[in-house]
Scaffold this active site. Structure first.
Site, mmCIF file in Angstrom:
data_model
loop_
_atom_site.group_PDB
_atom_site.id
_atom_site.type_symbol
_atom_site.label_atom_id
_atom_site.label_comp_id
_atom_site.label_asym_id
_atom_site.label_seq_id
_atom_site.Cartn_x
_atom_site.Cartn_y
_atom_site.Cartn_z
ATOM 1 N N CYS A 247 0.179 3.847 2.722
ATOM 2 C CA CYS A 247 0.800 3.688 3.880
ATOM 3 C C CYS A 247 1.693 3.589 4.340
ATOM 4 O O CYS A 247 2.643 4.160 5.219
ATOM 5 C CB CYS A 247 -0.201 1.766 4.227
ATOM 6 N N CYS B 263 1.043 -1.464 0.526
ATOM 7 C CA CYS B 263 -0.179 -0.398 0.124
ATOM 8 C C CYS B 263 0.825 1.414 -0.276
ATOM 9 O O CYS B 263 1.769 1.683 0.908
ATOM 10 C CB CYS B 263 -1.246 -0.001 1.957
#
Length: 187
Positions: A33, A30
């Protein structure tokens, strides 16, 4: 700290009874993230141990992701007293993360409203119920007041009820039941 399904109870739930714990639900693949993690680490670190940061890899811990209804990542959930008290989804700026943490560490709004009730000597029965940790009784009394109150007073009573909801947590059964009753009484 990295947290797993096996350590979550001790590292997050139990620890959140001593100080707030911010949990970053993330995954290695991600991109947002990876952008959020250093911001969270910097901002939590800047608060000198008044809040802890835990990281949960959702791919390695799908049970935790399901339990806490993580539907998008990064998902950040703040725990206090064993429950989620605040959260956001998606990458956030440094300023937004700082604000999130500042709000988490601020005294609960209910505390200041109770101080106001003491000073003004208004709604003594509501104050007594709140001091006795009887939120249902306090909410019943607030709802009784809402019915005949003028608009500005209704707004103040709404704020008081919302502060009680915040202190209980959004998923507490009392909050769920009384939020509906409050909405019906107001609208």
């Amino acid at each position: 700290m990295d947290v797993t399904e096996a350590t979550f109870e001790a590292d997050v739930i139990a620890r959140s009874r001593e100080l707030p714990v911010v949990v970053d639900f993330w995954a290695a693949w991600c991109g947002p993230c990876r952008a959020l993690t250093p911001v969270l680490e910097e901002q939590v670190g800047a608060r000198d141990g008044s809040v802890a940061l835990a990281k949960v890899d959702v791919d390695a811990n799908p049970g935790l992701a399901a339990t806490y209804r993580v539907q998008g990542i990064p998902a950040v959930k703040a725990f206090r007293d064993g429950r989620v008290v605040s959260e956001f989804v998606g990458a956030r700026s440094l300023v937004a993360v700082a604000s999130f943490l500042d709000e988490l560490l601020a005294p609960p709004r209910l505390t200041s409203l109770m101080d106001e009730l003491r000073e003004t000597r208004e709604l003594p029965a509501v104050l007594a119920a709140l001091e006795a940790e009887e939120p249902e009784r306090a909410l019943d009394l607030i709802l009784d007041e809402v019915a005949d109150a003028p608009p500005d007073r209704r707004e103040w009573l709404r704020e008081l009820a919302v502060a009680v909801f915040e202190s209980l947590g959004s998923e507490d059964p009392v909050t769920v039941a009384y939020r509906r009753r409050l909405a019906s009484a107001l609208y």
